[in-house]
Design an enzyme around this catalytic site. Structure first.
Site, short mmCIF file in Angstrom:
data_model
loop_
_atom_site.label_atom_id
_atom_site.label_comp_id
_atom_site.label_asym_id
_atom_site.label_seq_id
_atom_site.Cartn_x
_atom_site.Cartn_y
_atom_site.Cartn_z
N SER A 144 0.81 -1.23 0.00
CA SER A 144 0.00 0.00 0.00
C SER A 144 0.84 1.29 0.00
CB SER A 144 -0.98 -0.01 1.17
OG SER A 144 -1.94 -1.01 0.95
N LYS A 200 -9.65 -6.62 10.12
CA LYS A 200 -10.81 -5.96 9.52
C LYS A 200 -12.10 -6.14 10.33
CE LYS A 200 -9.03 -6.40 4.83
NZ LYS A 200 -9.31 -6.75 3.43
N ASP A 216 -13.23 -2.52 0.03
CA ASP A 216 -13.00 -3.77 -0.72
C ASP A 216 -14.19 -4.10 -1.63
OD1 ASP A 216 -10.46 -4.40 0.25
OD2 ASP A 216 -11.25 -5.53 1.97
N ALA A 236 -16.23 -18.39 -0.16
CA ALA A 236 -17.28 -17.42 0.15
C ALA A 236 -17.54 -17.27 1.65
CB ALA A 236 -18.58 -17.82 -0.56
N ASN A 267 -17.39 -23.07 -0.27
CA ASN A 267 -16.45 -22.89 0.85
C ASN A 267 -16.10 -24.24 1.45
OD1 ASN A 267 -15.20 -20.57 2.25
ND2 ASN A 267 -16.01 -21.59 4.07
N ARG A 268 -14.81 -24.37 1.84
CA ARG A 268 -14.36 -25.62 2.45
C ARG A 268 -15.24 -25.96 3.65
NH1 ARG A 268 -8.43 -25.50 4.89
NH2 ARG A 268 -9.46 -23.86 6.09
N TYR A 276 -2.71 -12.12 -4.81
CA TYR A 276 -1.66 -11.72 -5.76
C TYR A 276 -0.33 -12.21 -5.23
CZ TYR A 276 -1.22 -7.76 -2.55
OH TYR A 276 -1.07 -6.99 -1.44
N GLY A 312 -5.31 -9.79 -7.96
CA GLY A 312 -5.55 -9.08 -6.71
C GLY A 312 -4.93 -7.69 -6.66
P1 NAP Z 1 -10.00 -15.44 5.65
O1 NAP Z 1 -11.14 -14.72 6.26
O2 NAP Z 1 -8.99 -16.12 6.52
O3 NAP Z 1 -10.64 -16.56 4.65
C1 NAP Z 1 -9.84 -17.55 4.06
C2 NAP Z 1 -10.69 -18.36 3.07
O4 NAP Z 1 -9.84 -19.32 2.43
C3 NAP Z 1 -11.80 -19.16 3.76
O5 NAP Z 1 -12.90 -19.25 2.89
C4 NAP Z 1 -11.13 -20.54 3.94
O6 NAP Z 1 -12.05 -21.61 4.03
C5 NAP Z 1 -10.39 -20.63 2.63
N1 NAP Z 1 -9.28 -21.60 2.69
C6 NAP Z 1 -8.15 -21.50 3.42
N2 NAP Z 1 -7.38 -22.61 3.21
C7 NAP Z 1 -8.08 -23.40 2.34
C8 NAP Z 1 -7.83 -24.66 1.75
N3 NAP Z 1 -6.68 -25.34 2.01
N4 NAP Z 1 -8.75 -25.17 0.90
C9 NAP Z 1 -9.89 -24.48 0.62
N5 NAP Z 1 -10.19 -23.28 1.16
C10 NAP Z 1 -9.28 -22.75 2.01
O7 NAP Z 1 -9.13 -14.49 4.70
P2 NAP Z 1 -9.67 -13.24 3.84
O8 NAP Z 1 -9.45 -11.99 4.57
O9 NAP Z 1 -11.04 -13.56 3.37
O10 NAP Z 1 -8.63 -13.24 2.60
C11 NAP Z 1 -8.68 -14.27 1.62
C12 NAP Z 1 -7.64 -13.97 0.53
O11 NAP Z 1 -8.05 -12.80 -0.21
C13 NAP Z 1 -6.25 -13.67 1.09
O12 NAP Z 1 -5.28 -14.30 0.27
C14 NAP Z 1 -6.14 -12.16 0.97
O13 NAP Z 1 -4.79 -11.74 0.78
C15 NAP Z 1 -6.96 -11.90 -0.29
N6 NAP Z 1 -7.47 -10.50 -0.32
C16 NAP Z 1 -6.95 -9.67 -1.25
C17 NAP Z 1 -7.39 -8.36 -1.31
C18 NAP Z 1 -6.79 -7.45 -2.35
O14 NAP Z 1 -6.83 -6.23 -2.19
N7 NAP Z 1 -6.27 -7.99 -3.41
C19 NAP Z 1 -8.35 -7.88 -0.42
C20 NAP Z 1 -8.88 -8.77 0.52
C21 NAP Z 1 -8.41 -10.08 0.57
P3 NAP Z 1 -12.65 -22.03 5.49
O15 NAP Z 1 -13.79 -21.08 5.76
O16 NAP Z 1 -13.10 -23.42 5.28
O17 NAP Z 1 -11.52 -21.89 6.47
#
Ligand code: NAP
Length: 301
Positions: free
Chosen positions: A38, A87, A123, A149, A173-174, A247, A269
């Protein structure tokens, strides 16, 4: 990896403030935070707009977000971005919560005005702008499949898609229970004619791919080449729009590589990072963000 300030340094601001010229007035907090790109987009934007302020990284441990916010306000900061894992904690640490942030269930932007803490989510709107810019279409006209999701980002994308009334939403979702909870929220919004939940296995996902236009990876998988494939490669068709929120510093994610080979249109991303950053800038300064300067900053990061 970039420089960052520790929580203790933030709490002893008088000892560190002199290090910054222009003065530090904006920050991103997370844990970890050294990887955040950022500053590379916001500092060129501040310079381009002639704003005498600097954007810094601060590592804040879980449970200390409210304290950090109050300290930022005392030290004359104008705003803060909030990233993983803060967040949700940030939702309860603001004085005024924007209705969209409430609905999306997360705050990623803090604006400090007259000492009051205003919480926003950029976001969700950033996702809409990214789709429009990359694919030339509106999310409302699409059938959307969201992988992950039930996570924070996936839920925000799902609810934002529902708020604009997209044609259908499939939530994968897993942990199925989390996707079911998001489905109930979306049904309450009532804008989307078809909402469903699906297991994250190849057979179910391949079937869902045949009936969707836009697929979004909101899981945390894809940062490493060795990560499990999210979709069977032959389920991606040239007509698909593929959005990976993840990303990587060193090239394409496996999902985007498969999508490109299939001839599908893709967006990564970094585009989302850019647009959510631009919306945060608009909240802080009440003026359009210099998008191309920010894009160039990210490209050079
Ligand atoms: P989070 O709340 O921890 O959610 C993680 C997600 O990934 C959950 O749905 C989880 O499933 C799933 N997951 C994790 N390991 C898995 C596996 N081995 N197999 C299948 N599903 C799996 O994290 P978040 O804040 O939502 O962020 C998710 C991703 O989006 C991150 O990589 C983050 O960097 C990216 N992101 C990017 C931006 C951007 O500006 N580009 C903005 C926001 C987020 P479960 O529910 O089953 O645990």
């Amino acid at each position: 990896m970039g420089d960052f300030l520790t929580f203790d340094e933030l709490m002893n601001w008088n000892a560190v403030a002199g290090r910054f010229a222009p003065p530090a007035r904006l920050a991103v907090i997370g844990d970890p935070i050294a990887h955040s790109r950022s500053p590379q987009m916001h500092n060129p934007a501040l310079r381009a707009c002639g704003i005498d302020a600097q954007y810094v990284r601060v590592q804040v441990p879980q449970g200390r977000v409210a304290e950090a916010f109050r300290q930022f306000a005392r030290c004359g900061f104008l705003g803060v971005n909030i990233t993983i894992p803060h967040k949700f904690e940030a939702l309860d640490a603001v004085d005024v919560l924007d209705p969209l942030a409430r609905q999306l269930g997360a705050v990623n932007t803090l604006a400090i005005r007259d000492g009051r803490l205003h919480g926003y989510n950029s976001d969700g709107p950033g996702f809409l702008r990214s789709v429009k810019e990359a694919f030339g279409v509106e999310v409302k006209d699409l059938r959307v499949l969201i992988l992950g999701a039930g996570g924070g980002a996936g839920r925000a994308v799902a609810v934002q898609s529902a708020l604009v009334g997209c044609r259908s939403i499939t939530l994968a979702n897993r942990t199925l229970d989390k996707a079911l909870a998001v489905m109930r929220e979306i049904r309450e919004i009532g804008n989307v004619p078809l909402v469903g939940v699906v297991e994250m296995d190849d057979a179910h996902l391949a079937y869902q791919m045949s009936g969707c236009d836009l697929v979004v990876n909101a899981t945390s998988l894809g940062m490493k080449s060795a990560d499990t494939k999210l979709l069977p490669a032959d389920s991606i068709e040239a007509r698909h729009l593929v959005f990976d929120m993840v990303y990587r510093a060193d090239g394409e994610t496996p999902l985007l590589a498969d999508a490109r080979l299939a001839g599908a249109k893709t967006v990564d991303g970094l585009t989302l990072l850019l647009h959510q950053g631009a919306i945060s800038f608009e909240h802080w300064f009440d003026r359009p963000a210099p998008l191309e300067v920010m894009r160039e900053g990210l490209r050079n990061a």
